[in-house]
Write a protein that holds these residues in place. Sequence first.
Motif, PDB file in Angstrom:
ATOM      1  N   LEU A 167       0.749  -1.251   0.085  1.00  0.00           N
ATOM      2  CA  LEU A 167       0.111   0.049  -0.053  1.00  0.00           C
ATOM      3  C   LEU A 167       0.812   1.318  -0.120  1.00  0.00           C
ATOM      4  N   TYR A 168       1.798   1.314   0.739  1.00  0.00           N
ATOM      5  CA  TYR A 168       2.764   2.602   1.099  1.00  0.00           C
ATOM      6  C   TYR A 168       3.981   2.491   0.415  1.00  0.00           C
ATOM      7  N   ASN A 169       4.321   1.235  -0.296  1.00  0.00           N
ATOM      8  CA  ASN A 169       5.624   0.887  -0.836  1.00  0.00           C
ATOM      9  C   ASN A 169       6.787   1.196  -0.021  1.00  0.00           C
ATOM     10  N   LYS A 170       6.704   0.813   1.343  1.00  0.00           N
ATOM     11  CA  LYS A 170       7.767   0.946   1.977  1.00  0.00           C
ATOM     12  C   LYS A 170       8.059  -0.274   3.041  1.00  0.00           C
ATOM     13  N   ALA A 171       9.157  -0.787   3.104  1.00  0.00           N
ATOM     14  CA  ALA A 171       9.258  -2.009   3.968  1.00  0.00           C
ATOM     15  C   ALA A 171       9.202  -1.815   5.314  1.00  0.00           C
ATOM     16  N   PRO A 172       8.912  -2.438   6.310  1.00  0.00           N
ATOM     17  CA  PRO A 172       8.998  -2.444   7.713  1.00  0.00           C
ATOM     18  C   PRO A 172      10.505  -2.393   8.216  1.00  0.00           C
ATOM     19  N   ARG A 173      10.537  -2.001   9.392  1.00  0.00           N
ATOM     20  CA  ARG A 173      11.763  -2.109  10.006  1.00  0.00           C
ATOM     21  C   ARG A 173      11.416  -2.434  11.499  1.00  0.00           C
ATOM     22  N   LEU A 174      12.563  -2.890  12.379  1.00  0.00           N
ATOM     23  CA  LEU A 174      12.485  -3.317  13.608  1.00  0.00           C
ATOM     24  C   LEU A 174      13.039  -2.129  14.503  1.00  0.00           C
ATOM     25  N   ALA A 175      11.921  -1.481  15.491  1.00  0.00           N
ATOM     26  CA  ALA A 175      12.536  -0.473  16.277  1.00  0.00           C
ATOM     27  C   ALA A 175      13.125  -1.095  17.387  1.00  0.00           C
ATOM     28  N   GLN A 176      12.595  -1.859  18.088  1.00  0.00           N
ATOM     29  CA  GLN A 176      13.132  -2.491  19.419  1.00  0.00           C
ATOM     30  C   GLN A 176      12.573  -3.845  19.913  1.00  0.00           C
ATOM     31  N   PHE A 177      13.060  -4.482  20.973  1.00  0.00           N
ATOM     32  CA  PHE A 177      12.262  -5.646  21.034  1.00  0.00           C
ATOM     33  C   PHE A 177      12.595  -5.919  22.625  1.00  0.00           C
ATOM     34  N   THR A 178      11.767  -6.704  23.283  1.00  0.00           N
ATOM     35  CA  THR A 178      12.402  -7.316  24.419  1.00  0.00           C
ATOM     36  C   THR A 178      11.959  -8.646  24.533  1.00  0.00           C
ATOM     37  N   GLY A 179      12.485  -9.327  25.597  1.00  0.00           N
ATOM     38  CA  GLY A 179      12.430 -10.897  25.891  1.00  0.00           C
ATOM     39  C   GLY A 179      11.560 -10.974  26.919  1.00  0.00           C
ATOM     40  N   ARG A 180      10.640 -11.908  27.028  1.00  0.00           N
ATOM     41  CA  ARG A 180       9.778 -11.886  28.009  1.00  0.00           C
ATOM     42  C   ARG A 180       9.420 -13.476  28.358  1.00  0.00           C
ATOM     43  N   PRO A 181      10.607 -13.975  28.702  1.00  0.00           N
ATOM     44  CA  PRO A 181      10.593 -15.540  28.726  1.00  0.00           C
ATOM     45  C   PRO A 181       9.742 -16.207  29.908  1.00  0.00           C
ATOM     46  N   HIS A 182       9.331 -15.093  30.765  1.00  0.00           N
ATOM     47  CA  HIS A 182       8.626 -15.867  32.192  1.00  0.00           C
ATOM     48  C   HIS A 182       7.331 -15.418  32.102  1.00  0.00           C
ATOM     49  N   ASP A 183       6.776 -14.756  30.978  1.00  0.00           N
ATOM     50  CA  ASP A 183       5.425 -14.441  30.744  1.00  0.00           C
ATOM     51  C   ASP A 183       4.575 -15.037  29.608  1.00  0.00           C
ATOM     52  N   LEU A 184       3.746 -16.070  29.991  1.00  0.00           N
ATOM     53  CA  LEU A 184       2.970 -16.562  29.071  1.00  0.00           C
ATOM     54  C   LEU A 184       2.103 -15.714  28.401  1.00  0.00           C
ATOM     55  N   SER A 185       1.759 -15.546  26.962  1.00  0.00           N
ATOM     56  CA  SER A 185       0.947 -14.770  26.555  1.00  0.00           C
ATOM     57  C   SER A 185      -0.548 -15.149  26.498  1.00  0.00           C
ATOM     58  N   PRO A 186      -1.661 -14.488  26.387  1.00  0.00           N
ATOM     59  CA  PRO A 186      -2.798 -14.945  26.558  1.00  0.00           C
ATOM     60  C   PRO A 186      -2.944 -16.310  25.662  1.00  0.00           C
TER      61      PRO A 186
END
Length: 281
Positions: A167-186
Amino acid sequence: MGWFWADSESATSATNAAASGAKCPVDHKAKASTPAVCPVKPKESKPTSELPAVCPMKKDGDNSSGVSDTLNPLNNMPSFISSSKLPGQKLDLPTDRTFSTIPRGEDEDEGVWEYPSPQQMFNAMMKKGKGDGIPEDAVESMVDVHNFLNEGAWQEILEWEKPYESLYNKAPRLAQFTGRPHDLSPRARMYLQLSKIFPKTFNTDPPFDRHDWYVLRSNGQGGWNQVRYVIDYYGGPDDEHGMPTFFLDVRPALDNVTNAKDRMAHWLKPHWDKAMGKVDE
């Protein structure tokens, strides 16, 4: 798993890393999916639950401890980890770091994210007290697994982002991240509950790690919208060659209506294609 790539202030190009499409955590027969296979020899691999949850960052160098106590705000991990060989270390581990295929930050001049070297990983494990029992000759394999899984996660995110990139002719990029090994997602919690009723369909083991990735999506006006993705990492059974397999459950978080619509469309598409006769041979 937990490890992620190191930051680089000068990375401007990426090597072609092995990547595999991320897969759902439910039984692959039920979902007609193929597991991502670890690209290392079985005898060198360690159980994924033993992979440490730390991440080296910033430029190479040395200090008294080998690991900085300063946390990088992009990943909440130490901002510096040495590439120097530790006292008593028997093997010479590689100190070269590998470029990922993942664009970093808002500006193209920021290049790509960079993975930690095996020596950096080993130094961080020892510093955090997570290196006991892990053979030095297994560290390179751990780095391979780490890089392989994260490349696969990014390829899956690119599939989610395709409509917006077109749609916008522009590829995504990764800004930041965080590891959450002890947190189960819903969703991981839901799958665990369903596995008690349908153990042959849903994974009976929880994910061995979780990451939240903050992806930059073009807003069509020269700026970016930030989209949070949740990634659950599951270990699968060994394949017929004795190689470990992994399954990645990658999806945008239910933070807003747009993400909810995208998830619904993503789920409905294969059913619609099948109804329309658009089935891959």
